[in-house]
Design an enzyme around this catalytic site. Structure first.
Site, PDB file in Angstrom:
ATOM      1  N   ARG A  53       0.847  -1.206   0.000  1.00 56.15           N
ATOM      2  CA  ARG A  53       0.000   0.000   0.000  1.00 56.15           C
ATOM      3  C   ARG A  53       0.881   1.255   0.000  1.00 56.15           C
ATOM      4  O   ARG A  53       0.564   2.269  -0.600  1.00 56.15           O
ATOM      5  CB  ARG A  53      -0.960  -0.002   1.213  1.00 56.15           C
ATOM      6  CG  ARG A  53      -1.761   1.275   1.321  1.00 56.15           C
ATOM      7  CD  ARG A  53      -2.989   1.213   2.224  1.00 56.15           C
ATOM      8  NE  ARG A  53      -2.997   0.224   3.250  1.00 56.15           N
ATOM      9  CZ  ARG A  53      -2.364   0.309   4.429  1.00 56.15           C
ATOM     10  NH1 ARG A  53      -1.654   1.386   4.723  1.00 56.15           N
ATOM     11  NH2 ARG A  53      -2.447  -0.666   5.314  1.00 56.15           N
ATOM     12  N   TYR A 105     -16.176  16.860 -16.090  1.00 57.62           N
ATOM     13  CA  TYR A 105     -16.735  15.508 -16.020  1.00 57.62           C
ATOM     14  C   TYR A 105     -17.765  15.472 -14.873  1.00 57.62           C
ATOM     15  O   TYR A 105     -17.465  15.925 -13.755  1.00 57.62           O
ATOM     16  CB  TYR A 105     -15.599  14.499 -15.798  1.00 57.62           C
ATOM     17  CG  TYR A 105     -16.101  13.142 -15.389  1.00 57.62           C
ATOM     18  CD1 TYR A 105     -16.997  12.447 -16.201  1.00 57.62           C
ATOM     19  CD2 TYR A 105     -15.723  12.567 -14.179  1.00 57.62           C
ATOM     20  CE1 TYR A 105     -17.489  11.218 -15.817  1.00 57.62           C
ATOM     21  CE2 TYR A 105     -16.208  11.332 -13.803  1.00 57.62           C
ATOM     22  CZ  TYR A 105     -17.102  10.661 -14.621  1.00 57.62           C
ATOM     23  OH  TYR A 105     -17.593   9.456 -14.233  1.00 57.62           O
ATOM     24  N   ASP A 177      -6.904  19.266 -14.901  1.00 58.97           N
ATOM     25  CA  ASP A 177      -7.197  17.914 -15.373  1.00 58.97           C
ATOM     26  C   ASP A 177      -6.794  17.864 -16.849  1.00 58.97           C
ATOM     27  O   ASP A 177      -7.406  18.506 -17.698  1.00 58.97           O
ATOM     28  CB  ASP A 177      -8.693  17.602 -15.197  1.00 58.97           C
ATOM     29  CG  ASP A 177      -9.042  16.171 -15.587  1.00 58.97           C
ATOM     30  OD1 ASP A 177      -8.376  15.632 -16.497  1.00 58.97           O
ATOM     31  OD2 ASP A 177      -9.983  15.593 -15.007  1.00 58.97           O
ATOM     32  N   LYS A 202      -8.043   6.742 -19.524  1.00 64.03           N
ATOM     33  CA  LYS A 202      -8.326   7.254 -20.873  1.00 64.03           C
ATOM     34  C   LYS A 202      -7.087   7.119 -21.778  1.00 64.03           C
ATOM     35  O   LYS A 202      -6.618   6.029 -21.983  1.00 64.03           O
ATOM     36  CB  LYS A 202      -8.835   8.690 -20.778  1.00 64.03           C
ATOM     37  CG  LYS A 202      -9.825   8.934 -19.631  1.00 64.03           C
ATOM     38  CD  LYS A 202     -11.096   8.118 -19.732  1.00 64.03           C
ATOM     39  CE  LYS A 202     -12.042   8.482 -18.594  1.00 64.03           C
ATOM     40  NZ  LYS A 202     -13.115   7.548 -18.389  1.00 64.03           N
TER      41      LYS A 202
END
Ligand code: PLP
Length: 386
Positions: A53, A105, A177, A202
């Site tokens: 982690r 978005y 972004d 993406k």
């Protein structure tokens, strides 16, 4: 060849930064370290890895690669783009204010308004295509200005350099972004951004086979915060999905060139089509921020929205596509076509969509890298249903 800000070119960095052969075996592809923990030589003695982690060698390589491509100091990868955006917000405290582009978005305002507002964070939404709207929305407690450019789905473009100057003057951080352009076509840090966000799902992955998100930082203090958030909150990207992005990024430069070429052809076709009422694509001269897009981006990419006139028209055309796949998401090698009002922006509700200009007849297309004539023929056939 496209040059980057550092000595080697962009494509070279994409293939080699963080992607050096494995020192123990010589494997040219970064190995997937499928392990949850790492054996320690003694108390406090280890080879730099303790628990997956906190860090994992496959993840480290991807984080090095993305930092190099965006020209950042470090990057931190998360289990999805939304997990990265959420991690960014956990650096804020109750009472802090964030200004967000009003057309982003749809999952972003959903996270902000329906989850994080409950923890005392304040959000304002402004049209960041006019940088002065950001200046007007600043409050003494504004910590972050969050800009998506071009925006999803209206393809509106914001001036990163101008907004970064406004943020600097106020002590707020500018977060961009960069999902739609990828670092290949747009370098927000070079234009003054403090951090860059990606949905690696993406274009960076590019093959529609994994979710992921990244935050690219410019300062040591940010890097320390995000490493701590990864360790403490744990929404990290798995080694396998890191590997998928490392694999995808190797072809980013050639994919983006082809996406751009096909995107321009599809936008020109739609722009002339008599059944299409409007086309939103920064590469068209008629786009309101075309001149800014030319200055700020080195390509226009393959995200296009267009107006069919009504929900019925959108439904009829979307039922007829064959080469284009009807589905959410974008940035894969295959052409994906979607209906923002019922898919990506459903959470905004009719009033929220109307306020920013998303209509029921709007269709968004992420143009893939198939033979462009096949995409055009498919769209032409589908548009005959209107
Ligand atoms: C521009 C943009 N940013 C962020 C996200 C969220 O990313 P993810 O779906 O990987 O959580 C999306 C998703 O479509 C997006 O289009």
């Amino acid at each position: 060849m496209k040059k980057s800000t550092k000595e080697s070119g962009f494509a070279t960095k994409a293939i080699h930064s963080g992607q050096e052969p494995d020192p123990s075996t010589g494997a040219v592809a970064v190995p997937i370290f499928a392990t949850s923990t790492f054996v320690q030589q003694g108390i406090g003695k280890h080879k730099g890895y303790e628990y997956a982690r906190v860090s994992n060698p496959t993840r480290t390589r991807l984080e090095q690669n993305l930092a190099a491509l965006e020209g950042g100091r470090s990057s931190h990868v998360f289990s999805s783009g939304m997990a990265a955006i959420n991690a960014m917000c956990t650096t804020l405290k109750a009472g802090d204010h964030l200004i967000c582009s009003h057309n982003v978005y749809g999952g972003v305002p959903r996270l902000f308004n329906q989850i994080l507002a409950n923890y005392g964070l304040q959000f304002s939404y402004v049209d960041t295509s006019d940088a002065q709207n950001v200046a007007r929305a600043l409050r003494p407690n504004t910590r972050i200005v969050y800009v998506e450019t071009p925006t999803n789905p209206l393809m509106s473009v914001s001036d990163i350099r101008a907004i970064s100057r406004i943020c600097r003057g106020h002590g707020a951080e500018l977060v961009v972004d960069n999902t739609f352009m990828s670092p290949y076509f747009q370098q927000p840090i070079a234009l003054g951004a403090d951090m860059v966000i990606h949905s690696t799902t993406k274009f960076l992955n590019g093959h529609s086979d994994g979710l992921g998100g990244a935050i690219v930082c410019t300062r040591k203090s940010q890097a320390e915060k995000f490493a701590f958030i990864q360790k403490s909150a744990g929404a990290i990207l798995s080694p396998f999905e890191c590997w998928l992005v490392l694999r995808g990024v190797k072809t980013l430069a050639v994919r983006m060139e082809q996406h751009d070429q096909n995107g321009r052809a599809v936008a020109a076709f739609l722009d002339k089509h008599k059944k299409v009422k409007a086309v939103f694509y920064p590469g068209l001269r008629s786009h309101p921020q075309h001149a800014l897009a030319r200055r700020q981006m080195s390509g226009f990419g393959s995200m296009i929205s267009f107006e069919t006139g009504s929900l019925g028209n959108a439904k009829r055309m979307l039922a007829r596509v064959r080469v284009c796949s009807l589905g959410e998401s974008l940035g894969g090698v295959e052409t994906l076509i979607s209906h923002p009002a019922t898919m990506t922006h459903a959470a905004l509700g009719p009033a929220g969509r109307k306020a920013i200009g998303i209509t029921d007849g709007m269709v968004r297309i992420s143009v893939g890298i198939e033979d462009v004539d096949d995409i055009l023929a498919d769209l032409d056939h589908a548009l005959r249903a209107i």
